[in-house]
Design an enzyme around this catalytic site. Sequence first.
Site, short mmCIF file in Angstrom:
data_model
loop_
_atom_site.label_atom_id
_atom_site.label_comp_id
_atom_site.label_asym_id
_atom_site.label_seq_id
_atom_site.Cartn_x
_atom_site.Cartn_y
_atom_site.Cartn_z
N TYR A 1 -8.71 5.34 7.97
CA TYR A 1 -8.77 5.69 9.39
C TYR A 1 -9.82 6.79 9.51
O TYR A 1 -9.63 7.88 8.96
CB TYR A 1 -7.43 6.21 9.89
CG TYR A 1 -6.34 5.15 10.00
CD1 TYR A 1 -5.62 4.73 8.88
CD2 TYR A 1 -6.03 4.57 11.22
CE1 TYR A 1 -4.62 3.77 8.99
CE2 TYR A 1 -5.03 3.62 11.35
CZ TYR A 1 -4.33 3.22 10.24
OH TYR A 1 -3.35 2.26 10.35
N HIS B 1 0.84 -1.20 0.00
CA HIS B 1 0.00 0.00 0.00
C HIS B 1 0.88 1.25 0.00
O HIS B 1 1.73 1.40 0.85
CB HIS B 1 -0.93 0.01 1.22
CG HIS B 1 -2.11 -0.91 1.07
ND1 HIS B 1 -3.26 -0.77 1.78
CD2 HIS B 1 -2.31 -1.96 0.25
CE1 HIS B 1 -4.14 -1.70 1.42
NE2 HIS B 1 -3.57 -2.45 0.50
N PRO C 1 -3.06 0.00 19.36
CA PRO C 1 -2.92 -0.53 18.00
C PRO C 1 -2.96 0.50 16.87
O PRO C 1 -2.52 0.20 15.76
CB PRO C 1 -4.10 -1.51 17.87
CG PRO C 1 -5.08 -1.09 18.91
CD PRO C 1 -4.29 -0.48 20.02
N TYR D 1 4.49 6.49 9.67
CA TYR D 1 3.64 5.35 9.32
C TYR D 1 4.45 4.27 8.59
O TYR D 1 4.35 3.09 8.93
CB TYR D 1 2.45 5.81 8.48
CG TYR D 1 1.35 4.78 8.41
CD1 TYR D 1 0.31 4.79 9.33
CD2 TYR D 1 1.36 3.78 7.44
CE1 TYR D 1 -0.70 3.84 9.30
CE2 TYR D 1 0.37 2.82 7.39
CZ TYR D 1 -0.66 2.84 8.32
OH TYR D 1 -1.65 1.89 8.28
N LYS E 1 2.06 -0.32 15.11
CA LYS E 1 3.50 -0.30 15.37
C LYS E 1 4.00 -1.51 16.16
O LYS E 1 5.20 -1.79 16.20
CB LYS E 1 3.87 0.97 16.14
CG LYS E 1 3.86 2.22 15.27
CD LYS E 1 5.01 2.21 14.28
CE LYS E 1 4.86 3.24 13.18
NZ LYS E 1 4.84 2.70 11.84
C1 DHB Z 1 -4.45 -3.12 11.13
C2 DHB Z 1 -4.28 -2.88 12.48
C3 DHB Z 1 -3.89 -1.62 12.89
O1 DHB Z 1 -3.71 -1.36 14.20
C4 DHB Z 1 -3.68 -0.59 11.98
O2 DHB Z 1 -3.34 0.64 12.41
C5 DHB Z 1 -3.85 -0.86 10.64
C6 DHB Z 1 -4.25 -2.13 10.23
C7 DHB Z 1 -4.88 -4.47 10.68
O3 DHB Z 1 -5.06 -5.36 11.51
O4 DHB Z 1 -5.07 -4.67 9.47
#
Ligand code: DHB
Length: 391
Positions: A202, A72, A293, A385, A297
């Site tokens: 997001y 991506h 999450p 990111y 990271k």
């Molecule tokens: C996923 C989990 C995340 O915490 C994130 O920021 C982006 C993707 C995932 O599980 O696909």
Amino acid sequence: MRTQVGIVGAGPAGLLLSHLLHLRGVESVVIDLQTRESIEQTIKAGILEQGTVDLLRQTGVGDRMMRDGFVHHGINLAFSGGIHRINMYELTGGRAVMVYAQHEVLIDLIAKRLADGADLRFGVSDTEVEGLATEQPTIRFTHGNARQTLECDFVIGADGSRTSTRFLIPEGKVRTDFFRQYPFAWFGILAEAPPSSDELIYAHSERGFVLISTRSPKVQRMYFQCDPATNVDDWSDDRIWEEFQARLAPSGATVQTGPIFRKDVLQFRSFVCEPMQYGRLFLAGDAAHTVPPTGAKGMNLAVADVHVLDRALGAYYDSNDIGLLESYSRTALQRVWRGQWFSFWMTSMLHRFSDATDFDLRRQLAELELVTSSPTAAKNLAESYVGLPLT
Ligand code: DHB
């Protein structure tokens, strides 16, 4: 039994370290309380930073990831001002992330370690570690009804957020008060549905955060912010899809629905253990630190830890140089705290806090507008990111 490096925990940190050490001719034994099946099936996050992808490829465990994963080049931030793409690839001079689930990485690492003749012990019990302040620590454990004693030069605590190894560091030698609990959690689902978007979304909304992620063209991973005490059984598929739609509506994003075959609640915590070392014990990954999450990271920090640790152990075995081992904690913590900042920032920009006022919501929208309209601010997000290069 004797080995050079005894590794407690067959997660991303433990298995990757064992693999990297093998490539430089250093022996290790990895033990884990869980069975191989359970490790290979546990659903976790799925975003690999550029540095993680490069390391897996360069060390010969990236074939399936390159075939089945999805690169991506951008992410979307959605809020009442619309859906805005952050072009990470352009903003970072050609860096990107890979969508490839953590348990798939573990399947690949276990297969490679076994093909290379590794000693991996799954389903062990009653682990006891002794002699960390000496030069010959031991790990005792029960495996297949037999009590084993593993003598080693170093013990690696890579046993995840339910760690027991972290608690081997005596009180007074470590700070464990870097802790933050959040007043919310994520409700995660896996659904059989087509992707709702080419890239992750997001989304901020007054009803709370939503993340639209993916696993494959047929399986989607999505999350919505929820109360930590949420019981997944209270949420029917219909109710879940209605909540996603309601939260995406302000930005104009939509969700593709389908049968939901997994529902789970992920708790939110920030934690750092300082230092990440005591005597011959070195902690890596979630055993030493936890991030919320948002921004994915967790696994990437585990990979960065063992990248540093591998070279430090390499210097010790090659030339008896302990300098890099002595600086391991300091080096790793620099990146860990950067990860803490980024995960906290993303979380606070996108989630609804229980005590949030209209002032807070407007402030969040102003921040989202800044990040999506200023190339300087967008670059700041993009660089974190895709991840700092592994140094
Ligand atoms: C996923 C989990 C995340 O915490 C994130 O920021 C982006 C993707 C995932 O599980 O696909």
